[in-house]
Design an enzyme around this catalytic site. Structure first.
Site, PDB file in Angstrom:
ATOM      1  N   SER A 137       0.381  33.413  27.726  1.00  0.00           N
ATOM      2  CA  SER A 137       0.605  34.132  28.979  1.00  0.00           C
ATOM      3  C   SER A 137       2.030  33.929  29.463  1.00  0.00           C
ATOM      4  O   SER A 137       2.775  33.099  28.926  1.00  0.00           O
ATOM      5  CB  SER A 137      -0.365  33.658  30.068  1.00  0.00           C
ATOM      6  OG  SER A 137      -0.135  32.281  30.374  1.00  0.00           O
ATOM      7  N   TYR A 153       7.403  17.997  39.742  1.00  0.00           N
ATOM      8  CA  TYR A 153       7.886  19.166  39.003  1.00  0.00           C
ATOM      9  C   TYR A 153       9.392  19.092  38.789  1.00  0.00           C
ATOM     10  O   TYR A 153       9.892  19.302  37.682  1.00  0.00           O
ATOM     11  CB  TYR A 153       7.510  20.439  39.766  1.00  0.00           C
ATOM     12  CG  TYR A 153       7.868  21.720  39.052  1.00  0.00           C
ATOM     13  CD1 TYR A 153       7.187  22.096  37.895  1.00  0.00           C
ATOM     14  CD2 TYR A 153       8.869  22.557  39.533  1.00  0.00           C
ATOM     15  CE1 TYR A 153       7.501  23.264  37.233  1.00  0.00           C
ATOM     16  CE2 TYR A 153       9.192  23.727  38.881  1.00  0.00           C
ATOM     17  CZ  TYR A 153       8.505  24.087  37.731  1.00  0.00           C
ATOM     18  OH  TYR A 153       8.833  25.253  37.073  1.00  0.00           O
TER      19      TYR A 153
END
Length: 253
Positions: free
Chosen positions: A15, A159
């Site tokens: 994806s 992150y």
């Protein structure tokens, strides 16, 4: 590096940025292998591209080695693109002032940074043994960081640090693998039109896009894929992190 006829391994290839990249490389004549979770739509994506699906987890040395071997069986492995990653938000302190769960931080770093390193290492070991091209090239590895590596926002310590690590290891790995004719580059995307953002209301997506100086919109996965293709084909690009972000510099929140 010539794409046509080369073996290409794309992680997170089921994806988003990974799938767009797999489509671009397949269209250019590469034999693509997708490494993604067994629960993903990787099998369907590989069938669409006439490629191979290798189900697995990028943090597993065995799964990564199996994917590399599968890719190398199709054609000499020369292209690796690491797109697998997660962006789970979490602050350092919870609302009650207690420390956030350490396991949440570790998971993001493990997938984004250690997973990228793992696949890079497993792939490099195989590419280094493949026959070089007439110009001495053996392969190119393209990793995915983020503008958060430089402009991390509140709620992104895991992150940002994981993507900062991907950026930081680009040059030392490129320097080490130079002796084998393997180049290493990293792309740091800005706000991209991925499945992660596709679930947001259109108004929210438009608002995010308006934060980009120019063009004032979300980046397209096809634009990421086009940059991958350029890196692969430009033999003098090495050891560099390239921002793909429309000149955005992220605000604190």
């Amino acid at each position: 590096m010539q794409i046509h006829g080369s073996g290409a391994l794309i992680t997170g290839g089921a994806s988003g940025l990974g799938l767009a990249t797999a489509r671009a490389l397949a269209a250019a004549g590469a034999h693509v292998t997708l490494l993604d979770l067994p629960s993903s739509s990787g099998a369907e994506a590989a069938e669409e591209l006439g490629g191979t699906f290798s189900p697995g987890d990028v943090t597993s040395a065995e799964d990564a080695a199996n994917a590399v071997a599968a890719a190398n069986e199709q054609a000499p492995l020369r292209i690796v693109v690491n797109c697998a990653g997660v962006a789970t938000p979490a602050k350092v302190l919870n609302r009650d002032g207690t420390p956030a769960a350490l396991a949440d931080f570790e998971r993001v770093v493990r997938i984004n940074l250690i997973g990228t390193y793992n696949v890079t290492a497993q792939a490099a070991a195989v590419i280094a043994k493949n026959e070089a091209t007439d110009s001495g090239d053996r392969g190119v590895i393209v990793n995915t960081a983020s503008v958060a590596a430089f402009d991390g926002q509140i709620g992104q310590p895991a992150y940002a640090s994981s993507k900062g690590g991907v950026h930081a290891m680009t040059l030392p790995i490129a320097r080490e693998l130079a002796r084998y004719g393997i180049r290493v580059c990293t792309i740091a995307p800005g706000i991209m039109e991925t499945p992660m953002l596709a679930g947001l209301p259109e108004a929210a997506q438009a608002s995010l896009g308006e934060q980009v100086p120019y063009p004032a919109r979300l980046g397209k996965p096809t634009e990421y894929a086009a940059l991958v293709q350029s890196i692969v084909e430009n033999d003098y690009l090495n050891g560099e992190t390239i921002r793909l972000d429309g000149a955005i510099r992220m605000a604190p929140k």
